[in-house]
Design a protein around this motif. Structure first.
Motif, PDB file in Angstrom:
ATOM      1  N   TYR A 174       0.872  -1.174   0.000  1.00  0.00           N
ATOM      2  CA  TYR A 174       0.000   0.000   0.000  1.00  0.00           C
ATOM      3  C   TYR A 174       0.908   1.223   0.000  1.00  0.00           C
ATOM      4  O   TYR A 174       2.033   1.174   0.497  1.00  0.00           O
ATOM      5  CB  TYR A 174      -0.880   0.024   1.249  1.00  0.00           C
ATOM      6  CG  TYR A 174      -1.938  -1.052   1.282  1.00  0.00           C
ATOM      7  CD1 TYR A 174      -3.272  -0.748   1.045  1.00  0.00           C
ATOM      8  CD2 TYR A 174      -1.607  -2.383   1.549  1.00  0.00           C
ATOM      9  CE1 TYR A 174      -4.253  -1.732   1.071  1.00  0.00           C
ATOM     10  CE2 TYR A 174      -2.579  -3.380   1.574  1.00  0.00           C
ATOM     11  CZ  TYR A 174      -3.903  -3.048   1.338  1.00  0.00           C
ATOM     12  OH  TYR A 174      -4.867  -4.021   1.360  1.00  0.00           O
ATOM     13  N   ILE A 175       0.402   2.328  -0.558  1.00  0.00           N
ATOM     14  CA  ILE A 175       1.191   3.558  -0.624  1.00  0.00           C
ATOM     15  C   ILE A 175       0.425   4.642   0.128  1.00  0.00           C
ATOM     16  O   ILE A 175      -0.740   4.917  -0.191  1.00  0.00           O
ATOM     17  CB  ILE A 175       1.415   4.010  -2.085  1.00  0.00           C
ATOM     18  CG1 ILE A 175       1.934   2.856  -2.971  1.00  0.00           C
ATOM     19  CG2 ILE A 175       2.359   5.206  -2.125  1.00  0.00           C
ATOM     20  CD1 ILE A 175       3.349   2.404  -2.732  1.00  0.00           C
ATOM     21  N   SER A 176       1.097   5.237   1.121  1.00  0.00           N
ATOM     22  CA  SER A 176       0.434   6.237   1.960  1.00  0.00           C
ATOM     23  C   SER A 176       1.016   7.624   1.720  1.00  0.00           C
ATOM     24  O   SER A 176       2.230   7.817   1.755  1.00  0.00           O
ATOM     25  CB  SER A 176       0.597   5.865   3.437  1.00  0.00           C
ATOM     26  OG  SER A 176      -0.041   6.827   4.245  1.00  0.00           O
ATOM     27  N   PHE A 177       0.121   8.590   1.496  1.00  0.00           N
ATOM     28  CA  PHE A 177       0.548   9.966   1.251  1.00  0.00           C
ATOM     29  C   PHE A 177       0.231  10.847   2.453  1.00  0.00           C
ATOM     30  O   PHE A 177      -0.825  10.723   3.074  1.00  0.00           O
ATOM     31  CB  PHE A 177      -0.111  10.508  -0.019  1.00  0.00           C
ATOM     32  CG  PHE A 177       0.375   9.786  -1.244  1.00  0.00           C
ATOM     33  CD1 PHE A 177       1.564  10.146  -1.861  1.00  0.00           C
ATOM     34  CD2 PHE A 177      -0.329   8.704  -1.746  1.00  0.00           C
ATOM     35  CE1 PHE A 177       2.037   9.453  -2.968  1.00  0.00           C
ATOM     36  CE2 PHE A 177       0.129   8.006  -2.858  1.00  0.00           C
ATOM     37  CZ  PHE A 177       1.321   8.383  -3.466  1.00  0.00           C
ATOM     38  N   SER A 178       1.182  11.721   2.746  1.00  0.00           N
ATOM     39  CA  SER A 178       1.051  12.671   3.855  1.00  0.00           C
ATOM     40  C   SER A 178       0.816  14.061   3.283  1.00  0.00           C
ATOM     41  O   SER A 178       0.628  14.226   2.075  1.00  0.00           O
ATOM     42  CB  SER A 178       2.350  12.670   4.669  1.00  0.00           C
ATOM     43  OG  SER A 178       3.377  13.266   3.889  1.00  0.00           O
ATOM     44  N   GLY A 179       0.901  15.075   4.138  1.00  0.00           N
ATOM     45  CA  GLY A 179       0.740  16.460   3.711  1.00  0.00           C
ATOM     46  C   GLY A 179       1.716  16.889   2.637  1.00  0.00           C
ATOM     47  O   GLY A 179       1.455  17.859   1.912  1.00  0.00           O
ATOM     48  N   VAL A 180       2.814  16.178   2.510  1.00  0.00           N
ATOM     49  CA  VAL A 180       3.825  16.538   1.514  1.00  0.00           C
ATOM     50  C   VAL A 180       3.226  16.572   0.101  1.00  0.00           C
ATOM     51  O   VAL A 180       3.620  17.393  -0.725  1.00  0.00           O
ATOM     52  CB  VAL A 180       5.013  15.546   1.568  1.00  0.00           C
ATOM     53  CG1 VAL A 180       6.023  15.840   0.471  1.00  0.00           C
ATOM     54  CG2 VAL A 180       5.701  15.621   2.920  1.00  0.00           C
ATOM     55  N   VAL A 181       2.250  15.707  -0.139  1.00  0.00           N
ATOM     56  CA  VAL A 181       1.655  15.647  -1.489  1.00  0.00           C
ATOM     57  C   VAL A 181       0.907  16.941  -1.844  1.00  0.00           C
ATOM     58  O   VAL A 181       0.712  17.252  -3.008  1.00  0.00           O
ATOM     59  CB  VAL A 181       0.718  14.408  -1.623  1.00  0.00           C
ATOM     60  CG1 VAL A 181      -0.619  14.630  -0.922  1.00  0.00           C
ATOM     61  CG2 VAL A 181       0.494  14.040  -3.087  1.00  0.00           C
TER      62      VAL A 181
END
Ligand SMILES: [Zn+2]
Length: 261
Positions: A174-181
């Motif tokens: 799974y790929i998790s995105f944070s606020g950086v995106v």
């Protein structure tokens, strides 16, 4: 709508004075569950206390690559014992490789491999921290999959290129995105976020770090996962409700959570 923040560190001192307000805000943002990460096993008791207090909080136990030098001959037993003794331990980690901030590559790899063996033995998913080390990480994981077996997991706070993203999707992650995106200059990460299939996408804050736009630069907190969800929904051209449902289902699937609503 229900959102899950799959990576928080609310045991850090910066949250000490106003955790109840923070909880009120994540509830208002419709965040129904938190997955608490772990930088080192000495945090276990404090994280466990938070889970006792807040209820809707599961957690991991493990050693961060930037703390790899803290691995001792009792660490493995510690992690195993914690993971077996508390049903709220839903993952091993965070573990991984960070070649951006540290040069003890060999040591990091050994500590990663030791934790992969623990996760494989316990059949628990892993939380991976990877910075400037995607190629090496891919090699280590591929070899482990071949020699020992596959482990489920998530690439947390993902910042890789689309090509690197595909490597880890192919390994089953799974790929998790944070606020950086959400950051203006995060074009490459946004391109990566577009190629992740619906059933592999997760969202997180990694709070207190990396607050998303429009909170950038401030202390981050679980309520802000809402901004990550809204950004990704727009980017992937789906309604926010759909993205919330997908990412919440995925978190439940990966971490074997059952939401008590
Ligand atoms: Zn973290």
């Amino acid at each position: 709508m229900q959102l899950i923040d799959t990576h928080v560190h609310i045991n850090f001192d910066v949250f000490e004075s106003d955790l109840e307000d923070i909880k009120t805000r994540w509830q208002q943002a419709q965040v129904v569950h938190l997955v608490h990460s772990c930088v080192e096993p000495s945090e276990f008791k404090s994280i466990q206390a938070l889970a006792d207090h807040f209820g809707n909080l599961s957690f991991a136990v493990g050693l961060h690559p930037l703390d790899a030098q803290k691995w001792t001959n009792t660490t493995e037993t510690e992690i195993l014992n914690y993971a077996k003794s508390d049903q709220r331990v839903v993952a091993i980690g965070e573990m991984g490789l960070d070649f951006y901030k540290a040069s003890n590559h060999q040591q990091q790899q050994q500590v990663l491999e030791a934790q992969l063996r623990i996760a494989h033995q316990l059949q628990k998913p892993i939380i991976i921290h990877c910075r400037d080390a995607a190629q090496k990480l891919k090699d280590v994981l591929e070899l482990f999959w071949q020699q020992t077996g596959e482990v489920k997991g998530v690439m947390h706070c993902w910042s890789g290129t689309p090509e690197e993203t595909q490597w880890f999707l192919d390994l089953g992650f799974y790929i998790s995105f944070s606020g950086v995106v959400t950051f203006k200059n995060a074009k490459t990460i946004q391109d990566s976020a577009k190629i992740v299939p619906n059933d592999r996408l997760l969202i997180e804050t990694d709070c207190p770090f990396l607050a998303p736009v429009p909170k950038r630069g401030k202390r981050n907190e679980p309520a802000n996962v809402r901004h990550v969800a809204e950004f990704l929904a727009k980017l992937r051209d789906v309604p926010i409700e759909t993205l919330a449902q997908q990412t919440t289902d995925n978190a439940c699937q990966l971490f074997n959570l059952s939401l008590d609503d």
